[in-house]
Design an enzyme around this catalytic site. Structure first.
Site, PDB file in Angstrom:
ATOM      1  N   GLU A  33       1.026  -1.471  -0.007  1.00  0.00           N
ATOM      2  CA  GLU A  33      -0.244  -0.075   0.407  1.00  0.00           C
ATOM      3  C   GLU A  33       0.835   1.113   0.147  1.00  0.00           C
ATOM      4  N   LEU A  38      -4.187   1.987   5.847  1.00  0.00           N
ATOM      5  CA  LEU A  38      -4.566   0.324   4.982  1.00  0.00           C
ATOM      6  C   LEU A  38      -6.242   0.943   5.044  1.00  0.00           C
ATOM      7  N   GLY A  39      -6.626   0.326   3.755  1.00  0.00           N
ATOM      8  CA  GLY A  39      -8.421   0.224   3.629  1.00  0.00           C
ATOM      9  C   GLY A  39      -8.793   0.772   2.162  1.00  0.00           C
ATOM     10  N   CYS A  42     -12.053   3.390   0.214  1.00  0.00           N
ATOM     11  CA  CYS A  42     -13.281   3.257   1.281  1.00  0.00           C
ATOM     12  C   CYS A  42     -13.488   3.564   2.284  1.00  0.00           C
ATOM     13  N   GLY A 115       3.874   0.018  -5.379  1.00  0.00           N
ATOM     14  CA  GLY A 115       4.169  -0.866  -6.071  1.00  0.00           C
ATOM     15  C   GLY A 115       4.647  -0.990  -7.368  1.00  0.00           C
ATOM     16  N   SER A 146      -9.329   3.021  -8.009  1.00  0.00           N
ATOM     17  CA  SER A 146      -9.791   4.753  -8.892  1.00  0.00           C
ATOM     18  C   SER A 146      -9.076   6.207  -8.177  1.00  0.00           C
ATOM     19  N   GLU A 188     -24.747  12.521  -2.677  1.00  0.00           N
ATOM     20  CA  GLU A 188     -24.500  11.881  -0.941  1.00  0.00           C
ATOM     21  C   GLU A 188     -23.378  13.448  -0.291  1.00  0.00           C
ATOM     22  N   LEU A 320     -18.012  -0.546  -6.828  1.00  0.00           N
ATOM     23  CA  LEU A 320     -18.296  -0.581  -5.501  1.00  0.00           C
ATOM     24  C   LEU A 320     -17.586  -1.677  -4.526  1.00  0.00           C
ATOM     25  N   HIS A 445     -43.729  -7.103  12.227  1.00  0.00           N
ATOM     26  CA  HIS A 445     -44.410  -5.720  12.511  1.00  0.00           C
ATOM     27  C   HIS A 445     -44.746  -4.557  13.708  1.00  0.00           C
TER      28      HIS A 445
HETATM   29  P1  FAD Z   1      -9.898   1.295  -3.350  1.00  0.00           P
HETATM   30  O1  FAD Z   1     -10.183   1.300  -2.581  1.00  0.00           O
HETATM   31  O2  FAD Z   1      -9.137   2.309  -4.412  1.00  0.00           O
HETATM   32  O3  FAD Z   1      -8.150   1.160  -3.036  1.00  0.00           O
HETATM   33  C1  FAD Z   1      -6.692   1.576  -3.916  1.00  0.00           C
HETATM   34  C2  FAD Z   1      -5.406   1.458  -2.792  1.00  0.00           C
HETATM   35  O4  FAD Z   1      -4.317   1.034  -3.504  1.00  0.00           O
HETATM   36  C3  FAD Z   1      -5.391   2.612  -2.448  1.00  0.00           C
HETATM   37  O5  FAD Z   1      -4.981   2.397  -1.172  1.00  0.00           O
HETATM   38  C4  FAD Z   1      -4.002   2.737  -3.096  1.00  0.00           C
HETATM   39  O6  FAD Z   1      -3.446   4.325  -2.671  1.00  0.00           O
HETATM   40  C5  FAD Z   1      -3.548   1.799  -3.721  1.00  0.00           C
HETATM   41  N1  FAD Z   1      -2.288   1.873  -4.532  1.00  0.00           N
HETATM   42  C6  FAD Z   1      -2.796   1.947  -6.054  1.00  0.00           C
HETATM   43  N2  FAD Z   1      -1.542   1.960  -6.468  1.00  0.00           N
HETATM   44  C7  FAD Z   1      -0.800   1.349  -5.578  1.00  0.00           C
HETATM   45  C8  FAD Z   1       0.661   1.128  -5.821  1.00  0.00           C
HETATM   46  N3  FAD Z   1       1.353   0.820  -7.218  1.00  0.00           N
HETATM   47  N4  FAD Z   1       0.998   0.221  -5.371  1.00  0.00           N
HETATM   48  C9  FAD Z   1       0.468   0.461  -4.260  1.00  0.00           C
HETATM   49  N5  FAD Z   1      -0.503   0.609  -3.794  1.00  0.00           N
HETATM   50  C10 FAD Z   1      -0.604   1.420  -4.717  1.00  0.00           C
HETATM   51  N6  FAD Z   1     -18.498   2.319  -2.665  1.00  0.00           N
HETATM   52  C11 FAD Z   1     -19.384   1.558  -1.824  1.00  0.00           C
HETATM   53  O7  FAD Z   1     -19.386   0.132  -2.409  1.00  0.00           O
HETATM   54  N7  FAD Z   1     -20.350   1.631  -0.825  1.00  0.00           N
HETATM   55  C12 FAD Z   1     -20.526   3.259  -0.751  1.00  0.00           C
HETATM   56  O8  FAD Z   1     -20.905   3.685   0.256  1.00  0.00           O
HETATM   57  C13 FAD Z   1     -18.986   3.748  -0.977  1.00  0.00           C
HETATM   58  N8  FAD Z   1     -19.736   5.438  -0.533  1.00  0.00           N
HETATM   59  C14 FAD Z   1     -17.845   6.156  -1.142  1.00  0.00           C
HETATM   60  C15 FAD Z   1     -17.861   7.649  -1.199  1.00  0.00           C
HETATM   61  C16 FAD Z   1     -17.197   8.081  -1.695  1.00  0.00           C
HETATM   62  C17 FAD Z   1     -16.544  10.161  -1.432  1.00  0.00           C
HETATM   63  C18 FAD Z   1     -15.820   7.585  -2.458  1.00  0.00           C
HETATM   64  C19 FAD Z   1     -14.912   8.567  -3.734  1.00  0.00           C
HETATM   65  C20 FAD Z   1     -16.718   6.168  -3.247  1.00  0.00           C
HETATM   66  C21 FAD Z   1     -17.080   5.744  -2.650  1.00  0.00           C
HETATM   67  N9  FAD Z   1     -17.477   4.317  -3.056  1.00  0.00           N
HETATM   68  C22 FAD Z   1     -18.710   3.835  -2.209  1.00  0.00           C
HETATM   69  C23 FAD Z   1     -16.345   2.923  -4.200  1.00  0.00           C
HETATM   70  C24 FAD Z   1     -15.301   2.509  -3.083  1.00  0.00           C
HETATM   71  O9  FAD Z   1     -14.283   3.638  -2.605  1.00  0.00           O
HETATM   72  C25 FAD Z   1     -15.144   2.374  -4.043  1.00  0.00           C
HETATM   73  O10 FAD Z   1     -15.323   1.316  -5.152  1.00  0.00           O
HETATM   74  C26 FAD Z   1     -13.828   0.949  -3.333  1.00  0.00           C
HETATM   75  O11 FAD Z   1     -12.736   1.647  -2.587  1.00  0.00           O
HETATM   76  C27 FAD Z   1     -12.859  -0.035  -4.699  1.00  0.00           C
HETATM   77  O12 FAD Z   1     -11.947  -0.402  -3.838  1.00  0.00           O
HETATM   78  P2  FAD Z   1     -11.145  -0.780  -4.237  1.00  0.00           P
HETATM   79  O13 FAD Z   1     -10.318  -1.474  -3.393  1.00  0.00           O
HETATM   80  O14 FAD Z   1     -10.587  -1.049  -5.895  1.00  0.00           O
HETATM   81  O15 FAD Z   1      -9.601   0.473  -4.597  1.00  0.00           O
HETATM   82  P1  NAD Z   2     -21.285   8.355 -11.075  1.00  0.00           P
HETATM   83  O1  NAD Z   2     -21.452   7.630 -12.200  1.00  0.00           O
HETATM   84  O2  NAD Z   2     -22.868   7.903  -9.660  1.00  0.00           O
HETATM   85  O3  NAD Z   2     -22.435  10.059 -11.024  1.00  0.00           O
HETATM   86  C1  NAD Z   2     -21.881  10.377 -11.766  1.00  0.00           C
HETATM   87  C2  NAD Z   2     -22.855  11.794 -12.918  1.00  0.00           C
HETATM   88  O4  NAD Z   2     -22.080  12.458 -13.452  1.00  0.00           O
HETATM   89  C3  NAD Z   2     -24.006  11.202 -13.461  1.00  0.00           C
HETATM   90  O5  NAD Z   2     -24.919  11.511 -12.841  1.00  0.00           O
HETATM   91  C4  NAD Z   2     -23.723  11.866 -15.146  1.00  0.00           C
HETATM   92  O6  NAD Z   2     -24.734  11.718 -15.919  1.00  0.00           O
HETATM   93  C5  NAD Z   2     -22.709  12.490 -14.603  1.00  0.00           C
HETATM   94  N1  NAD Z   2     -21.810  14.157 -15.213  1.00  0.00           N
HETATM   95  C6  NAD Z   2     -21.332  13.035 -15.873  1.00  0.00           C
HETATM   96  N2  NAD Z   2     -20.257  13.844 -16.718  1.00  0.00           N
HETATM   97  C7  NAD Z   2     -20.839  14.696 -16.739  1.00  0.00           C
HETATM   98  C8  NAD Z   2     -20.969  16.427 -16.795  1.00  0.00           C
HETATM   99  N3  NAD Z   2     -19.505  16.518 -17.902  1.00  0.00           N
HETATM  100  N4  NAD Z   2     -21.508  17.549 -16.023  1.00  0.00           N
HETATM  101  C9  NAD Z   2     -22.376  16.676 -15.398  1.00  0.00           C
HETATM  102  N5  NAD Z   2     -22.936  15.854 -15.368  1.00  0.00           N
HETATM  103  C10 NAD Z   2     -22.265  15.240 -15.624  1.00  0.00           C
HETATM  104  O7  NAD Z   2     -20.046   8.925 -10.598  1.00  0.00           O
HETATM  105  P2  NAD Z   2     -19.680   9.255  -9.134  1.00  0.00           P
HETATM  106  O8  NAD Z   2     -21.274  10.297  -8.474  1.00  0.00           O
HETATM  107  O9  NAD Z   2     -18.747  10.702  -8.915  1.00  0.00           O
HETATM  108  O10 NAD Z   2     -19.354   8.390  -8.222  1.00  0.00           O
HETATM  109  C11 NAD Z   2     -18.236   7.280  -8.675  1.00  0.00           C
HETATM  110  C12 NAD Z   2     -18.193   6.108  -7.888  1.00  0.00           C
HETATM  111  O11 NAD Z   2     -18.449   5.804  -6.865  1.00  0.00           O
HETATM  112  C13 NAD Z   2     -19.724   5.632  -8.402  1.00  0.00           C
HETATM  113  O12 NAD Z   2     -19.600   4.808  -9.579  1.00  0.00           O
HETATM  114  C14 NAD Z   2     -20.159   5.188  -7.227  1.00  0.00           C
HETATM  115  O13 NAD Z   2     -20.602   3.352  -7.603  1.00  0.00           O
HETATM  116  C15 NAD Z   2     -19.457   4.991  -6.189  1.00  0.00           C
HETATM  117  N6  NAD Z   2     -19.646   5.375  -4.764  1.00  0.00           N
HETATM  118  C16 NAD Z   2     -20.994   4.899  -4.505  1.00  0.00           C
HETATM  119  C17 NAD Z   2     -21.085   5.095  -3.823  1.00  0.00           C
HETATM  120  C18 NAD Z   2     -21.969   4.305  -2.301  1.00  0.00           C
HETATM  121  O14 NAD Z   2     -22.016   3.487  -2.916  1.00  0.00           O
HETATM  122  N7  NAD Z   2     -23.354   5.028  -1.742  1.00  0.00           N
HETATM  123  C19 NAD Z   2     -21.362   6.403  -2.861  1.00  0.00           C
HETATM  124  C20 NAD Z   2     -20.822   7.278  -3.062  1.00  0.00           C
HETATM  125  C21 NAD Z   2     -19.458   6.534  -4.418  1.00  0.00           C
END
Ligand code: FAD
Ligand code: NAD
Length: 467
Positions: A33, A38-39, A42, A115, A146, A188, A320, A445
């Site tokens: 990492e 860590l984590g 998310c 890495g 991402s 959100e 997700l 209920h």
């Molecule tokens: P990540 O969680 O992005 O983890 C990747 C890790 O890899 C990072 O710690 C990064 O530093 C590390 N890394 C990258 N490149 C390297 C490298 N070369 N060497 C070492 N380490 C590296 N999803 C939900 O399901 N529910 C939610 O409520 C939700 N809320 C969200 C709210 C926000 C504001 C955001 C931004 C996202 C949310 N998501 C939610 C989406 C969720 O966070 C991601 O789908 C999830 O974290 C993806 O997990 P991952 O393990 O693929 O990658």
């Molecule tokens: P999203 O894909 O949910 O929403 C992006 C929105 O931006 C869409 O409605 C799209 O039509 C709009 N958009 C795209 N291009 C645009 C433009 N040029 N001008 C105006 N609007 C535009 O993406 P997000 O909200 O950025 O979230 C990113 C990812 O993170 C999602 O894939 C989501 O699954 C994940 N996430 C999940 C949760 C959760 O599970 N509760 C919470 C936060 C984030």
């Protein structure tokens, strides 16, 4: 030089869960990492901190909007953003430390640093002081996640034009915030600040918010958020956003092609996320990425290099945390010679507004496009005693079933506690339940879950009991 059976690059929910399952299955496991904690996204800047702030702002909103009706009198209620952020940071710290504990417990070697592939079995780790070390690994899982996406003209400067990461660290409650993107993050985090008193204006490219979810959910959520004071500028194409020093100025083209300008204190860019592979040295291992920047994988989440797998946000599919976790377990079990199963159609999606929106399976729009003969049953939440008792009366449950076989094909709900309620539908659909099956199960209920039973009755034979 240390050698491992498996190395996971990235410690988000995909990576750390994969590591635990690999270790459980007897593999000598390492995780790399680049950050100190860590984590991944998310735990550090995603799911967990956003939910912490959503909960704090919800308490504030209730104290200022519903307590008096409940007969609770409070005076001088103030939102203290500094304390809210501090509590959020404490939650993040406890949660990320928990992952370190899990790594230790499972005897997983944690390497902090970037890495990078040297070749398909050798990985270089560069720590934050620039010190390099090298390990070898029989197999590797890429779980690098991402980063926030943006388009030309809306480049975040991280000061006034911000991404979700900066929105989770705000030092003040803005008077007005523009949110580009009416998707999950926009709504959100818009809700967090909207509840604290910020005027939220959402600028969305599509004709409706949460455009990939069922249309009814989008319509209902629009109603709820408008009532909370959100303004929606749909079918607007953002041209430019600039930091004016004290705020932001945004120009967009509306659907008639006319130029519209908006001003605010901050602009949150929330137009999706992009896969992250920078510095990973994929070229040294010969791993292919597609034109969207995602690491290309087959149905076994294996890249074109047979000993390298990839999971989570860095590959195709929903971004997700729970999807990433399931993929981590899938690869671990596959490597151990098992035959794991992952049903991508049954990955639930949740939007943590209040009420929450939750969904599993196909939307009505998708099924109609497929030409499927369907029946739809809906039930308004306000008809439930539980909803009236708690004053959470907004929302509806919608169940879509096959016209011929009655098999449930999609469940969509917007109501209090939908995030937890959706699991009944996921379980039912995993076992290919019919609407009748769901309708005949005894539900406690008074609960919101009675709304699921009633919607199932409505889908089965159009005979809900309480409307
Ligand atoms: P990540 O969680 O992005 O983890 C990747 C890790 O890899 C990072 O710690 C990064 O530093 C590390 N890394 C990258 N490149 C390297 C490298 N070369 N060497 C070492 N380490 C590296 N999803 C939900 O399901 N529910 C939610 O409520 C939700 N809320 C969200 C709210 C926000 C504001 C955001 C931004 C996202 C949310 N998501 C939610 C989406 C969720 O966070 C991601 O789908 C999830 O974290 C993806 O997990 P991952 O393990 O693929 O990658
Ligand atoms: P999203 O894909 O949910 O929403 C992006 C929105 O931006 C869409 O409605 C799209 O039509 C709009 N958009 C795209 N291009 C645009 C433009 N040029 N001008 C105006 N609007 C535009 O993406 P997000 O909200 O950025 O979230 C990113 C990812 O993170 C999602 O894939 C989501 O699954 C994940 N996430 C999940 C949760 C959760 O599970 N509760 C919470 C936060 C984030």
């Amino acid at each position: 030089m240390s050698s491992y059976d498996i190395t996971i690059i990235g410690s988000g929910p995909g990576g750390y869960v994969a590591a635990i399952r690999c270790a459980q299955l007897g593999m000598k496991t390492a995780i790399i990492e680049k950050y100190d904690t860590l984590g991944g996204t998310c735990l550090n800047v995603g799911c967990i901190p956003s939910k912490a702030l959503l909960d704090s702002s919800e308490h504030y909103h209730n104290a200022t909007h519903t307590f008096d009706t409940h007969g609770i009198e409070v005076k001088d209620v103030k939102a203290n953003i500094k304390q809210m952020i501090q509590r959020k940071n404490d939650v993040v710290e406890q949660t990320t430390k928990g992952i370190q504990f899990l790594m230790d417990k499972n005897k997983i070697d944690v390497h902090h640093g970037l890495g990078s592939f040297v070749d398909k079995t050798t990985i270089k780790i560069t720590d934050k002081d620039g010190k390099e070390s090298t390990i070898t690994s029989k197999n590797t899982i890429i779980a690098t996640g991402s980063k926030p996406n943006y388009f030309e003209g809306m480049e975040p400067d991280k000061k006034r034009i911000i991404t979700s990461t900066e929105a989770l660290e705000m030092k003040e409650i803005p008077k007005k915030m523009l949110v580009i993107g009416g998707g999950v993050i926009g709504l959100e985090l818009g809700s967090v600040f909207g509840r604290l008193g910020t005027q939220i204006d959402v600028v969305e490219f599509a004709p409706r918010i949460i455009p990939t979810m069922d249309g009814t959910m989008s319509k209902e959520l629009t109603k709820v958020l408008k009532k909370e004071g959100f303004k929606f500028h749909l079918e607007h194409r953002v041209q430019n956003v600039e930091n004016t020093g004290k705020g932001v100025k945004l120009t967009a083209l509306n659907k008639k092609g006319e130029e519209v300008t908006m001003e605010a204190d901050y602009c949150l860019v929330a137009v999706g996320r992009k896969p992250y592979t920078a510095g990973l040295g994929l070229e040294n291992a010969g791993v292919n990425v597609n034109d969207r920047g995602q690491v290309e994988v087959n149905d076994h989440l294996q890249t074109n290099v047979p000993n390298i797998y990839a999971i989570g946000d860095v590959v195709r599919g929903a971004m997700l945390a729970h999807k990433a976790e399931e993929e981590g377990v899938f690869v671990a079990e596959l490597l151990a010679g098992q035959k794991p199963h992952l049903n991508y159609n049954l990955i639930p999606g949740v939007v943590y507004t209040w009420p929450e929106v939750a969904s599993v399976g196909k939307t009505e729009e998708e099924l109609k496009e497929e030409g499927k003969a369907i029946k739809v049953g809906s039930f308004p939440i306000k008809a439930l005693g539980r909803a009236r008792a708690s004053m959470d009366i907004m929302g509806t449950v919608k169940i879509i079933a096959d016209q011929e076989t009655d098999e449930v094909l999609g469940v969509h709900m917007i109501c209090a506690r939908a995030a937890d309620l959706i699991m009944e539908a996921v379980t039912a659909m995993e076992y290919r339940a019919s609407a009748e099956d769901m309708a005949r199960i005894c539900h406690p209920h008074p609960t919101y879950s009675e709304g699921v039973k009633e919607a199932a009755l409505a889908a089965f034979e159009n005979r809900p009991l309480h409307v």
